[in-house]
Enzyme design. Structure first.
Site, PDB file in Angstrom:
ATOM      1  N   THR A 153      -2.447  -9.442  10.447  1.00 29.24           N
ATOM      2  CA  THR A 153      -1.047  -9.320  10.883  1.00 29.24           C
ATOM      3  C   THR A 153      -0.658  -7.910  11.327  1.00 29.24           C
ATOM      4  OG1 THR A 153      -0.388  -8.852   8.608  1.00 29.24           O
ATOM      5  CG2 THR A 153      -0.229 -11.152   9.336  1.00 29.24           C
ATOM      6  N   HIS A 199       0.817  -1.211   0.000  1.00 29.30           N
ATOM      7  CA  HIS A 199       0.000   0.000   0.000  1.00 29.30           C
ATOM      8  C   HIS A 199       0.852   1.264   0.000  1.00 29.30           C
ATOM      9  CE1 HIS A 199      -3.458  -2.624   1.688  1.00 29.30           C
ATOM     10  NE2 HIS A 199      -3.549  -2.505   0.370  1.00 29.30           N
ATOM     11  N   HIS A 223     -10.529  -4.898   4.425  1.00 30.17           N
ATOM     12  CA  HIS A 223      -9.098  -4.873   4.112  1.00 30.17           C
ATOM     13  C   HIS A 223      -8.751  -6.122   3.284  1.00 30.17           C
ATOM     14  CE1 HIS A 223      -4.768  -5.150   4.611  1.00 30.17           C
ATOM     15  NE2 HIS A 223      -4.779  -3.856   4.911  1.00 30.17           N
ATOM     16  N   GLU A 264      -6.272  -8.110   3.244  1.00 28.78           N
ATOM     17  CA  GLU A 264      -5.763  -9.270   4.001  1.00 28.78           C
ATOM     18  C   GLU A 264      -6.908 -10.023   4.671  1.00 28.78           C
ATOM     19  OE1 GLU A 264      -2.438  -8.610   6.733  1.00 28.78           O
ATOM     20  OE2 GLU A 264      -3.141 -10.315   7.912  1.00 28.78           O
ATOM     21  N   SER A 316      -2.834  -0.387   6.670  1.00 24.47           N
ATOM     22  CA  SER A 316      -3.309  -0.693   8.021  1.00 24.47           C
ATOM     23  C   SER A 316      -2.188  -0.523   9.050  1.00 24.47           C
ATOM     24  CB  SER A 316      -3.854  -2.114   8.044  1.00 24.47           C
ATOM     25  OG  SER A 316      -4.039  -2.561   9.357  1.00 24.47           O
ATOM     26  N   ASN A 317      -1.015  -1.104   8.763  1.00 20.72           N
ATOM     27  CA  ASN A 317       0.050  -1.043   9.781  1.00 20.72           C
ATOM     28  C   ASN A 317       0.500   0.386  10.021  1.00 20.72           C
ATOM     29  OD1 ASN A 317       3.050  -0.671   8.680  1.00 20.72           O
ATOM     30  ND2 ASN A 317       1.844  -1.631   7.075  1.00 20.72           N
TER      31      ASN A 317
HETATM   32  O1  0CN Z   1       0.813  -1.071   4.023  1.00 21.26           O
HETATM   33  P1  0CN Z   1       0.891  -2.485   3.594  1.00 21.26           P
HETATM   34  O2  0CN Z   1       0.990  -2.740   2.132  1.00 21.26           O
HETATM   35  O3  0CN Z   1      -0.350  -3.321   4.098  1.00 21.26           O
HETATM   36  P2  0CN Z   1      -1.328  -3.198   5.349  1.00 21.26           P
HETATM   37  O4  0CN Z   1      -0.607  -2.645   6.508  1.00 21.26           O
HETATM   38  O5  0CN Z   1      -2.483  -2.342   4.902  1.00 21.26           O
HETATM   39  O6  0CN Z   1      -1.784  -4.608   5.575  1.00 21.26           O
HETATM   40  O7  0CN Z   1       2.142  -3.125   4.324  1.00 21.26           O
HETATM   41  C1  0CN Z   1       2.542  -4.428   4.065  1.00 21.26           C
HETATM   42  C2  0CN Z   1       1.860  -5.330   4.964  1.00 21.26           C
HETATM   43  C3  0CN Z   1       1.330  -6.478   4.631  1.00 21.26           C
HETATM   44  C4  0CN Z   1       0.797  -7.622   4.305  1.00 21.26           C
HETATM   45 FE1  SF4 Z   2       4.562  -9.546   6.219  1.00 25.82          FE
HETATM   46 FE2  SF4 Z   2       4.209  -8.193   8.468  1.00 25.82          FE
HETATM   47 FE3  SF4 Z   2       5.400  -7.065   6.432  1.00 25.82          FE
HETATM   48 FE4  SF4 Z   2       2.791  -7.564   6.288  1.00 25.82          FE
HETATM   49  S1  SF4 Z   2       3.802  -6.117   7.675  1.00 25.82           S
HETATM   50  S2  SF4 Z   2       4.289  -7.907   4.696  1.00 25.82           S
HETATM   51  S3  SF4 Z   2       2.715  -9.487   7.439  1.00 25.82           S
HETATM   52  S4  SF4 Z   2       6.171  -8.837   7.577  1.00 25.82           S
END
Ligand code: 0CN
Ligand code: SF4
Length: 334
Positions: A175, A48, A134, A136, A234-235
């Protein structure tokens, strides 16, 4: 006459930014373009982040949301599934269309898929803790037949669950959730359903946990906390919440330095800075430079843990060589 700039300490979190799953997913797209030539289709944003997505488009990636968007005369072009994972129906659909797919699902997301399937195999209805809509969550729910998984987001959702007491239950989580909020939801589940089974291992990944821990350490006393990341990440959004909860006066998510609301920044003396797992380091650098142009910056790197995780790409791409420019893009420094 030289104008004295106001002193500013930037507390820079380490670890921050790219995780092993993101690095691997971006590598897969870059390597696939090198090996098979453009276009390489990518189902959903590989991670993302707009900067990453635009950079991959320039190299020959074509982003789609559904496999049906691939023109029939391009059925021989590879298609990559994003790091967030896909429901079982997606590889099945790819097979029925005779497509060649490369699955860039992070191994830690695949692990959660396996945990959910294990619960189901043992006769348990699965409760998934995560955010509705989401990708995931869609992917994890899609590992099991409809009706075998129930999604909860909050403790209030747990109160509203209408699952009979004699149903065997197991839970898993997305996650990238807030470690603290999730602990609350798990507690509520365990109170309501004392027999509920936990997954064999923690579902929140190491990168999420480590980045939140680093923010917890740096946020107290910060006048402003910036998290580099996208609104759909999300993270990254969880890091903003953690910064606010841990004592930053204000926390904001920014995608680029151009999004910093300078009028509102005001007379700050301590800035906290971190980046979500999908945000490239080059944007962190850009933001530090933007502050250097306005403040007398002292950089204070706060190291909370050293990360060594590295997820290799699939065998079929291991014979492709990356140039140093490719490598810089893959690790987020260009
Ligand atoms: O920001 P990301 O592409 O995805 P989310 O935090 O929205 O899940 O970061 C990679 C994480 C994964 C899977
Ligand atoms: Fe994998 Fe965690 Fe990175 Fe998502 S945030 S891609 S689950 S290591």
């Amino acid at each position: 006459m030289t104008v004295q700039m106001r002193p500013l300490t930037i507390r820079l979190c380490e670890p921050r930014g790219f995780c092993a799953g993101v690095d691997r997913a971006i590598q897969i797209v870059v390597l696939a373009i090198k090996k098979y030539g453009p276009p390489v289709y990518v189902r959903h944003e590989i991670v993302h982040n707009k900067y990453v997505v635009e950079g991959l488009k320039e190299r020959g990636a074509v982003f789609i949301e559904e496999l049906a968007e691939i023109p029939v005369d391009h059925a021989d072009k590879p298609v990559v599934f994003s790091a967030h994972g896909v429901p079982k129906s997606v590889p099945a659909d790819a097979q029925s269309r005779n497509l060649f797919y490369l699955d860039a699902t992070c191994p830690l997301v695949s692990k959660v898929h396996k945990q959910a399937m294990r619960h189901a195999r043992l006769g348990r209805h699965v409760v998934l803790i995560g955010h509705a809509g989401h990708p995931e969550v869609i992917g994890t729910m899609g590992q099991l037949p409809e009706g075998d998984v129930t999604l909860v987001e909050t403790e209030a959702d747990v109160e509203r669950l209408a699952i009979p007491d004699d149903v065997e239950l197991g839970f898993v989580t997305q996650t990238t959730l807030s470690v603290e909020d999730t602990a609350g939801v798990i507690r509520a589940l365990q109170i309501r359903f004392p027999h509920i089974q936990a997954p064999a291992a923690e579902s929140i990944c190491y990168a999420t946990t480590n980045r939140q821990d680093a923010v917890k350490e740096t946020a107290p006393g910060s006048d402003l906390f910036l998290v580099v990341g996208a609104p759909n990440s999300s993270n990254s959004r969880r890091l903003v919440e953690v910064a606010e909860k841990s004592g930053a006066k204000r926390a904001l998510l920014v995608q680029r330095a151009s999004e910093i609301p300078w009028d509102e920044v005001g007379d700050i003396s301590i800035l906290g800075l971190s980046a979500g797992a999908s945000a490239p380091e080059i944007i962190v650098d850009e933001i530090i430079e933007a502050f250097r142009a306005r403040f007398d910056v002292k950089l204070d790197i706060v190291i909370t843990v050293e990360e060594r995780e590295n997820f290799p790409v699939m065998q079929v791409l291991r014979d492709v060589e990356l140039t140093s420019a490719d490598m810089a893009f893959v690790n987020g420094s260009a």
